[in-house]
Design a protein around this motif. Structure first.
Motif, mmCIF file in Angstrom:
data_model
loop_
_atom_site.group_PDB
_atom_site.id
_atom_site.type_symbol
_atom_site.label_atom_id
_atom_site.label_comp_id
_atom_site.label_asym_id
_atom_site.label_seq_id
_atom_site.Cartn_x
_atom_site.Cartn_y
_atom_site.Cartn_z
ATOM 1 N N ALA A 51 0.726 -1.397 0.020
ATOM 2 C CA ALA A 51 -0.007 0.072 0.060
ATOM 3 C C ALA A 51 0.698 1.372 0.011
ATOM 4 C CB ALA A 51 -1.027 -0.080 1.235
ATOM 5 N N ARG A 52 1.895 1.327 0.831
ATOM 6 C CA ARG A 52 2.802 2.395 0.772
ATOM 7 C C ARG A 52 3.612 2.629 -0.517
ATOM 8 N NH1 ARG A 52 8.065 2.233 1.565
ATOM 9 N NH2 ARG A 52 8.174 0.107 1.987
ATOM 10 N N LEU A 53 4.032 1.529 -1.276
ATOM 11 C CA LEU A 53 4.679 1.713 -2.444
ATOM 12 C C LEU A 53 3.581 2.267 -3.522
ATOM 13 C CD1 LEU A 53 6.805 -1.551 -2.690
ATOM 14 C CD2 LEU A 53 7.578 0.704 -2.502
ATOM 15 N N ARG A 54 2.421 1.814 -3.456
ATOM 16 C CA ARG A 54 1.351 2.008 -4.290
ATOM 17 C C ARG A 54 1.159 3.757 -4.153
ATOM 18 N NH1 ARG A 54 -1.067 -1.694 -7.436
ATOM 19 N NH2 ARG A 54 -1.049 -3.824 -6.792
ATOM 20 N N ALA A 55 0.872 4.102 -2.965
ATOM 21 C CA ALA A 55 0.719 5.500 -2.649
ATOM 22 C C ALA A 55 1.994 6.528 -3.332
ATOM 23 C CB ALA A 55 0.619 5.719 -1.094
ATOM 24 N N GLN A 56 3.393 5.722 -3.003
ATOM 25 C CA GLN A 56 4.473 6.570 -3.250
ATOM 26 C C GLN A 56 4.412 6.749 -4.894
ATOM 27 O OE1 GLN A 56 7.909 4.842 -1.632
ATOM 28 N NE2 GLN A 56 9.235 6.126 -3.026
ATOM 29 N N TYR A 57 3.862 5.581 -5.507
ATOM 30 C CA TYR A 57 3.982 5.929 -6.960
ATOM 31 C C TYR A 57 2.800 6.212 -7.655
ATOM 32 C CZ TYR A 57 8.573 3.174 -7.270
ATOM 33 O OH TYR A 57 9.920 2.775 -7.061
ATOM 34 N N GLY A 58 1.791 6.616 -6.872
ATOM 35 C CA GLY A 58 0.601 7.380 -7.306
ATOM 36 C C GLY A 58 -0.322 6.236 -7.927
ATOM 37 N N LEU A 59 -0.156 5.034 -7.739
ATOM 38 C CA LEU A 59 -0.930 3.989 -8.316
ATOM 39 C C LEU A 59 -2.202 3.708 -7.668
ATOM 40 C CD1 LEU A 59 1.888 1.546 -9.341
ATOM 41 C CD2 LEU A 59 0.668 3.109 -11.018
ATOM 42 N N ASP A 60 -2.322 4.279 -6.598
ATOM 43 C CA ASP A 60 -3.662 4.100 -5.937
ATOM 44 C C ASP A 60 -4.603 5.324 -6.011
ATOM 45 O OD1 ASP A 60 -2.167 6.212 -4.855
ATOM 46 O OD2 ASP A 60 -3.098 6.031 -2.643
ATOM 47 N N TYR A 81 10.629 8.085 -15.320
ATOM 48 C CA TYR A 81 11.829 7.053 -15.332
ATOM 49 C C TYR A 81 11.223 5.680 -15.847
ATOM 50 C CZ TYR A 81 15.154 9.963 -13.090
ATOM 51 O OH TYR A 81 16.074 11.082 -12.705
ATOM 52 N N SER A 82 12.359 5.178 -16.291
ATOM 53 C CA SER A 82 12.072 3.605 -16.896
ATOM 54 C C SER A 82 12.389 2.813 -15.603
ATOM 55 C CB SER A 82 13.004 3.338 -18.219
ATOM 56 O OG SER A 82 13.096 1.746 -18.137
ATOM 57 N N ARG A 83 11.325 1.946 -15.543
ATOM 58 C CA ARG A 83 11.654 1.041 -14.223
ATOM 59 C C ARG A 83 12.476 -0.190 -14.607
ATOM 60 N NH1 ARG A 83 10.456 -3.853 -12.867
ATOM 61 N NH2 ARG A 83 9.896 -4.263 -14.922
ATOM 62 N N THR A 84 12.573 -0.468 -15.837
ATOM 63 C CA THR A 84 13.509 -1.403 -16.239
ATOM 64 C C THR A 84 15.000 -1.014 -16.168
ATOM 65 O OG1 THR A 84 11.856 -2.361 -17.674
ATOM 66 C CG2 THR A 84 13.959 -3.313 -17.965
ATOM 67 N N VAL A 89 13.586 8.393 -19.023
ATOM 68 C CA VAL A 89 13.106 7.506 -20.323
ATOM 69 C C VAL A 89 13.462 8.022 -21.594
ATOM 70 C CG1 VAL A 89 11.045 7.441 -21.918
ATOM 71 C CG2 VAL A 89 10.405 7.020 -19.319
ATOM 72 N N LEU A 90 13.890 9.330 -21.741
ATOM 73 C CA LEU A 90 14.325 9.729 -22.976
ATOM 74 C C LEU A 90 15.873 9.333 -23.253
ATOM 75 C CD1 LEU A 90 13.214 13.602 -23.377
ATOM 76 C CD2 LEU A 90 12.616 11.603 -24.366
ATOM 77 N N VAL A 91 16.601 9.091 -21.925
ATOM 78 C CA VAL A 91 17.997 8.649 -22.131
ATOM 79 C C VAL A 91 18.151 7.129 -22.701
ATOM 80 C CG1 VAL A 91 20.015 7.772 -20.788
ATOM 81 C CG2 VAL A 91 18.810 10.095 -19.939
ATOM 82 N N VAL A 92 16.855 6.536 -22.570
ATOM 83 C CA VAL A 92 16.743 5.106 -22.961
ATOM 84 C C VAL A 92 16.271 4.880 -24.458
ATOM 85 C CG1 VAL A 92 15.623 2.793 -22.548
ATOM 86 C CG2 VAL A 92 16.355 4.377 -20.350
ATOM 87 N N LEU A 93 15.182 5.934 -24.689
ATOM 88 C CA LEU A 93 14.744 5.918 -26.021
ATOM 89 C C LEU A 93 15.577 6.523 -27.230
ATOM 90 C CD1 LEU A 93 10.990 7.359 -25.498
ATOM 91 C CD2 LEU A 93 11.664 5.046 -26.225
ATOM 92 N N VAL A 94 16.448 7.467 -26.796
ATOM 93 C CA VAL A 94 17.167 8.126 -27.817
ATOM 94 C C VAL A 94 18.009 7.231 -28.819
ATOM 95 C CG1 VAL A 94 18.754 9.992 -28.588
ATOM 96 C CG2 VAL A 94 16.939 10.479 -27.170
ATOM 97 N N PRO A 95 18.761 6.426 -27.942
ATOM 98 C CA PRO A 95 19.577 5.287 -28.777
ATOM 99 C C PRO A 95 18.793 4.506 -29.579
ATOM 100 C CG PRO A 95 20.352 5.740 -26.631
ATOM 101 C CD PRO A 95 19.131 6.376 -26.642
ATOM 102 N N ALA A 96 17.722 4.059 -28.898
ATOM 103 C CA ALA A 96 16.884 2.992 -29.686
ATOM 104 C C ALA A 96 16.245 3.598 -31.054
ATOM 105 C CB ALA A 96 15.895 2.486 -28.775
ATOM 106 N N LEU A 97 15.993 4.931 -30.825
ATOM 107 C CA LEU A 97 15.322 5.655 -31.975
ATOM 108 C C LEU A 97 16.381 5.772 -33.157
ATOM 109 C CD1 LEU A 97 12.813 7.234 -32.633
ATOM 110 C CD2 LEU A 97 13.559 9.298 -31.727
ATOM 111 N N ALA A 286 7.015 2.277 -22.377
ATOM 112 C CA ALA A 286 6.046 1.867 -23.399
ATOM 113 C C ALA A 286 5.066 2.953 -23.831
ATOM 114 C CB ALA A 286 5.410 0.576 -22.821
ATOM 115 N N LEU A 287 4.683 3.798 -23.095
ATOM 116 C CA LEU A 287 4.001 4.857 -23.474
ATOM 117 C C LEU A 287 4.646 5.822 -24.550
ATOM 118 C CD1 LEU A 287 1.397 6.657 -23.344
ATOM 119 C CD2 LEU A 287 2.225 7.548 -21.249
#
Length: 318
Positions: A51-60, A81-84, A89-97, A286-287
């Motif tokens: 429950a604390r993690l869901r509240a921290q990440y806004g998933l609640d 940020y990319s969880r994986t 996200v942009l740091v991960v996406l730009v080389p792949a793009l 993914a988004l």
């Protein structure tokens, strides 16, 4: 022209906004979320920890609230940020793009040149043995699935002949030179080219056959215009208008083909990245990957509209 481009950019922004809501909603409705993955990998978590993690990440919060918070952050160029990869996200996406841009760009140039050449030759030799052979090859390219074609090319050129590497992006321990990386592009580019050249060859041939029957073509010939001038200046330019439309509308399919190709050849491009992000419930990655694919499709359609005016001066973009 400027007014038209401004209008189209505004329409594209609206489409991206709508698509961001749809994609965010679909990803949010997927079973499981990053917290579930964290809990599965750490069995010691209690219900209070979850429950604390869901509240921290806004998933609640409700889905609309979470989307509004993401949209506000995205307006400030904060895409999360990319969880994986534990990176923005942009740091991960730009080389792949960049990687996908190279693969798709090379394939696009190769199969466009081949399709135009083969389509024009088939139209000029309509009904001949050469025309039938080109049609047979075109139908074969249309009929073979991309993944099966990739497997056959790997088996032939990598396993049996040993001429090219089966997968990867560079030689491990190599010098990373252009010659070293270029050989890893040959099979992926050949796969995408073979998968798409057939349908565009057919479109080019059909459009050229129709244009060559027009009255202005007969008039140009009657005035003594040479064969090359008639074909390339009068016929091909007008025949390209429907072909450009099909090319623009098929850009999304080309990116889809790149997903399969990148997966088969272990290329770290946008397609492979989006697939891994969806499978790993990496929502932010993914988004943004899917929104970049949507943006590429919108840009290709805008370029097609501008190309219409260049091919046919009668078309007005005002």
């Amino acid at each position: 022209m400027l007014r038209f481009i401004t209008s189209r950019l505004l329409q594209s922004a609206i489409v991206l906004l709508v698509m961001s809501f749809i994609i965010y909603g679909l990803i949010g409705l997927m079973p499981g979320d990053p917290i579930d993955i964290m809990v599965n990998s750490n069995p010691g978590y209690t219900a209070q920890d979850v429950a604390r993690l869901r509240a921290q990440y806004g998933l609640d919060q409700p889905l609309l609230t979470r989307y509004w918070n993401w949209l506000q952050a995205a307006a400030m160029l904060d895409f999360g940020y990319s969880r994986t990869y534990s990176q923005p996200v942009l740091v991960v996406l730009v080389p792949a793009l960049i990687q996908t841009g190279k693969l798709v760009g090379l394939s696009f140039v190769v199969f466009t040149v081949l399709a135009l050449t083969l389509g024009v030759v088939a139209a000029l030799t309509k009904g001949s043995v050469l025309d039938r052979l080109i049609n047979l090859l075109a139908f074969a390219g249309i009929s073979i699935p991309v993944f099966f074609l990739a497997l056959m090319l790997i088996y032939l050129f990598a396993v049996r002949l040993g001429w090219l590497p089966a997968s990867g992006m560079f030689t491990i321990g190599g010098d990373g030179s252009l010659g070293d990386t270029a050989k890893y592009y040959v099979l992926p580019v050949l796969t995408l080219t073979a998968a798409f050249v057939g349908r565009f060859t057919r479109f080019t041939r059909a459009s050229m056959v129709e244009v060559l029957r027009m009255d202005y073509i007969r008039t140009a010939r009657a005035k003594g215009a040479g064969k090359l001038r008639v074909v390339f200046k009068h016929a091909l330019r007008n025949a390209l208008i429907p072909v450009v439309t099909v090319l623009a509308l098929s850009f999304g399919a080309l990116l889809g083909g790149a997903l399969i190709t990148e997966t088969m050849f272990a290329q770290r491009g946008m397609g492979k990245l989006i697939f891994d992000a969806i499978m790993g419930n990496d929502f932010n990655l993914a988004l943004m990957g899917l929104l970049f694919a949507t943006t590429a499709t919108l840009v290709s359609n805008l370029v097609a509209d501008i190309a219409y005016a260049w091919l046919d001066p009668r078309i007005s973009l005002s």
